[in-house]
Design an enzyme around this catalytic site. Structure first.
Site, PDB file in Angstrom:
ATOM      1  N   TYR A 290      -1.086 -17.577  -4.115  1.00  0.00           N
ATOM      2  CA  TYR A 290       0.096 -16.759  -4.322  1.00  0.00           C
ATOM      3  C   TYR A 290       0.509 -16.053  -3.040  1.00  0.00           C
ATOM      4  O   TYR A 290      -0.229 -16.045  -2.048  1.00  0.00           O
ATOM      5  CB  TYR A 290      -0.129 -15.751  -5.453  1.00  0.00           C
ATOM      6  CG  TYR A 290      -1.013 -14.567  -5.103  1.00  0.00           C
ATOM      7  CD1 TYR A 290      -2.390 -14.709  -4.957  1.00  0.00           C
ATOM      8  CD2 TYR A 290      -0.473 -13.293  -4.922  1.00  0.00           C
ATOM      9  CE1 TYR A 290      -3.194 -13.613  -4.649  1.00  0.00           C
ATOM     10  CE2 TYR A 290      -1.265 -12.193  -4.623  1.00  0.00           C
ATOM     11  CZ  TYR A 290      -2.624 -12.364  -4.485  1.00  0.00           C
ATOM     12  OH  TYR A 290      -3.410 -11.289  -4.175  1.00  0.00           O
TER      13      TYR A 290
ATOM     14  N   LYS B  57      -5.434 -17.219  -0.073  1.00  0.00           N
ATOM     15  CA  LYS B  57      -4.896 -16.209  -1.009  1.00  0.00           C
ATOM     16  C   LYS B  57      -4.843 -16.774  -2.432  1.00  0.00           C
ATOM     17  O   LYS B  57      -3.780 -17.121  -2.941  1.00  0.00           O
ATOM     18  CB  LYS B  57      -3.521 -15.734  -0.529  1.00  0.00           C
ATOM     19  CG  LYS B  57      -3.082 -14.419  -1.145  1.00  0.00           C
ATOM     20  CD  LYS B  57      -1.935 -13.822  -0.373  1.00  0.00           C
ATOM     21  CE  LYS B  57      -1.293 -12.631  -1.062  1.00  0.00           C
ATOM     22  NZ  LYS B  57      -2.168 -11.481  -1.242  1.00  0.00           N
TER      23      LYS B  57
ATOM     24  N   GLU C  79     -12.526  -5.345   3.387  1.00  0.00           N
ATOM     25  CA  GLU C  79     -11.124  -4.949   3.192  1.00  0.00           C
ATOM     26  C   GLU C  79     -10.996  -4.206   1.883  1.00  0.00           C
ATOM     27  O   GLU C  79     -11.979  -4.042   1.152  1.00  0.00           O
ATOM     28  CB  GLU C  79     -10.213  -6.191   3.219  1.00  0.00           C
ATOM     29  CG  GLU C  79     -10.576  -7.214   2.161  1.00  0.00           C
ATOM     30  CD  GLU C  79      -9.806  -8.534   2.288  1.00  0.00           C
ATOM     31  OE1 GLU C  79      -8.702  -8.559   2.835  1.00  0.00           O
ATOM     32  OE2 GLU C  79     -10.347  -9.553   1.800  1.00  0.00           O
TER      33      GLU C  79
ATOM     34  N   LEU D 177      -8.690 -11.514   3.935  1.00  0.00           N
ATOM     35  CA  LEU D 177      -7.361 -12.123   3.932  1.00  0.00           C
ATOM     36  C   LEU D 177      -6.666 -11.782   5.260  1.00  0.00           C
ATOM     37  O   LEU D 177      -6.746 -10.646   5.732  1.00  0.00           O
ATOM     38  CB  LEU D 177      -6.521 -11.592   2.763  1.00  0.00           C
ATOM     39  CG  LEU D 177      -5.188 -12.336   2.648  1.00  0.00           C
ATOM     40  CD1 LEU D 177      -5.404 -13.725   2.060  1.00  0.00           C
ATOM     41  CD2 LEU D 177      -4.197 -11.563   1.810  1.00  0.00           C
TER      42      LEU D 177
HETATM   43  N1  PDD Z   1      -2.350  -8.216  -1.561  1.00  0.00           N
HETATM   44  N2  PDD Z   1      -6.362  -8.227   1.581  1.00  0.00           N
HETATM   45  C1  PDD Z   1      -6.280  -8.583   0.280  1.00  0.00           C
HETATM   46  C2  PDD Z   1      -7.529  -8.875  -0.460  1.00  0.00           C
HETATM   47  C3  PDD Z   1      -5.022  -8.677  -0.340  1.00  0.00           C
HETATM   48  O1  PDD Z   1      -4.929  -9.043  -1.630  1.00  0.00           O
HETATM   49  C4  PDD Z   1      -3.844  -8.369   0.400  1.00  0.00           C
HETATM   50  C5  PDD Z   1      -2.466  -8.473  -0.189  1.00  0.00           C
HETATM   51  C6  PDD Z   1      -3.995  -7.977   1.753  1.00  0.00           C
HETATM   52  C7  PDD Z   1      -2.818  -7.644   2.624  1.00  0.00           C
HETATM   53  O2  PDD Z   1      -2.063  -8.798   2.953  1.00  0.00           O
HETATM   54  P1  PDD Z   1      -0.494  -8.704   3.250  1.00  0.00           P
HETATM   55  O3  PDD Z   1      -0.329  -7.721   4.334  1.00  0.00           O
HETATM   56  O4  PDD Z   1      -0.141 -10.075   3.663  1.00  0.00           O
HETATM   57  O5  PDD Z   1       0.154  -8.265   1.961  1.00  0.00           O
HETATM   58  C8  PDD Z   1      -5.265  -7.940   2.300  1.00  0.00           C
HETATM   59  C9  PDD Z   1      -1.072  -8.382  -2.223  1.00  0.00           C
HETATM   60  C10 PDD Z   1      -0.044  -7.425  -1.770  1.00  0.00           C
HETATM   61  C11 PDD Z   1      -1.293  -8.370  -3.722  1.00  0.00           C
HETATM   62  O6  PDD Z   1      -2.267  -8.971  -4.142  1.00  0.00           O
HETATM   63  O7  PDD Z   1      -0.486  -7.805  -4.452  1.00  0.00           O
END
Ligand code: PDD
Length: 286
Positions: free
Chosen positions: A32, A150, A182, A206
């Site tokens: 996703y 992801k 994270e 991620l």
């Molecule tokens: N989550 N680490 C994890 C485990 C994440 O699920 C996310 C993003 C990030 C940050 O990635 P980005 O900057 O590309 O959004 C880091 C999204 C927002 C979610 O699951 O809703």
């Protein structure tokens, strides 16, 4: 009622259907992206598309029909749903083979499922939480070893969020071999003096799209960036801490496992990075 997108069609949300045999549903065999919308435009769309392509390739999943039109599909959903500020959620799964089998289905027969929907969040950029910061707890990171992909396997991050809530906090930072990986749905940072410290990229985290942009803006603003692992104790003793993600942008962390970070109020570096990130991202939005 929202208009959503399913495999080529724009439909009212209550008419949009996916098979019970879909491998996203049965096996969490899906990936996703979450792209934020500010001023009716997409933030860092190119970054999210590139990461989606990489996630699909890492899992040997075909690109869904419509992949080349994803920018248009995102824009059409923003338009149809009148989104000024919010998010677009996109999911691709390995499709519905009409049964359940651990082996991947023949990609010539079973085509990927593509679903997108909007989440309207007026006031996302002016989120008042950014003024007071969030509190996090630490939990063991027991996720699988390919967190750089992801995937929709989000059960443990969901449990982490619930553990945080139960402890009266907002989120959890995950720890592996004594070092922070994270947050449950965001990347984690600490600040010491003029230096921003965040874990280096690997299969353990991620590769955040917001992370990449924030580190670039930080360097352009003459801030020092160090990509390395850090412990919870080091974070508790840091001047500042914060998280980044597509839905929170840059969000200060003011407490970790009950210990105040710095003064216990959001710090200047996080506030400045949030401002720069929002300004620059809006300028580059499509
Ligand atoms: N989550 N680490 C994890 C485990 C994440 O699920 C996310 C993003 C990030 C940050 O990635 P980005 O900057 O590309 O959004 C880091 C999204 C927002 C979610 O699951 O809703």
């Amino acid at each position: 009622m929202r208009t959503v997108y399913v495999n080529g069609d724009y439909l009212p949300e209550n008419e949009a259907k996916v098979s019970i045999f879909d491998r996203g549903f049965l096996m969490a065999d899906g990936v996703y992206e979450v792209t934020s919308v500010l001023g009716g435009k997409l933030i860092d769309f190119g970054g999210h598309l590139a990461r989606l392509e990489r996630s699909l390739a890492e899992l040997d999943m075909d690109k869904p029909e419509g992949f080349d039109d994803l920018l248009e599909i995102h824009r059409e959903l923003v338009r149809l749903n009148g989104i000024e500020e919010g998010m677009i959620y996109l999911q691709v799964t390995r499709g519905a083979p009409g049964g359940r089998d651990f082996a991947f289905p023949d990609p010539e027969v079973t085509k990927p499922t593509l679903v997108l929907f909007t989440q309207n969040k007026p006031g996302l950029a002016a989120n008042p939480v950014a003024k007071k910061g969030i509190k996090v707890i630490s939990i063991e990171d027991i996720r699988w070893g390919r967190r750089d992909i992801k995937t929709v396997q989000l059960l443990y991050p969901s449990m982490g969020k619930m553990m945080a809530k139960k402890a009266g906090c907002d989120d959890a930072w995950m720890v592996q071999d004594g070092a922070v990986t994270e947050g449950t749905s965001n990347n984690a940072y600490i600040v010491k003096g003029n230096k921003i410290i965040t874990r280096q990229l690997s299969h353990d985290i991620l590769h955040g799209i917001t992370r990449a942009a924030v580190l670039r803006f930080a360097q352009e603003a003459q801030m020092e960036v160090e990509e390395r692992a850090f412990t919870i104790a080091e974070a508790q003793a840091a001047d500042e801490a914060f998280i980044t993600s597509a839905s929170t942008f840059v969000m200060p962390v003011v407490e970790i496992d009950g210990a105040k970070v710095g003064t216990g109020a959001p710090g200047n570096v996080a506030a400045r990075l949030r401002e720069i990130y929002l300004d620059e991202s809006l300028k580059a939005a499509v």
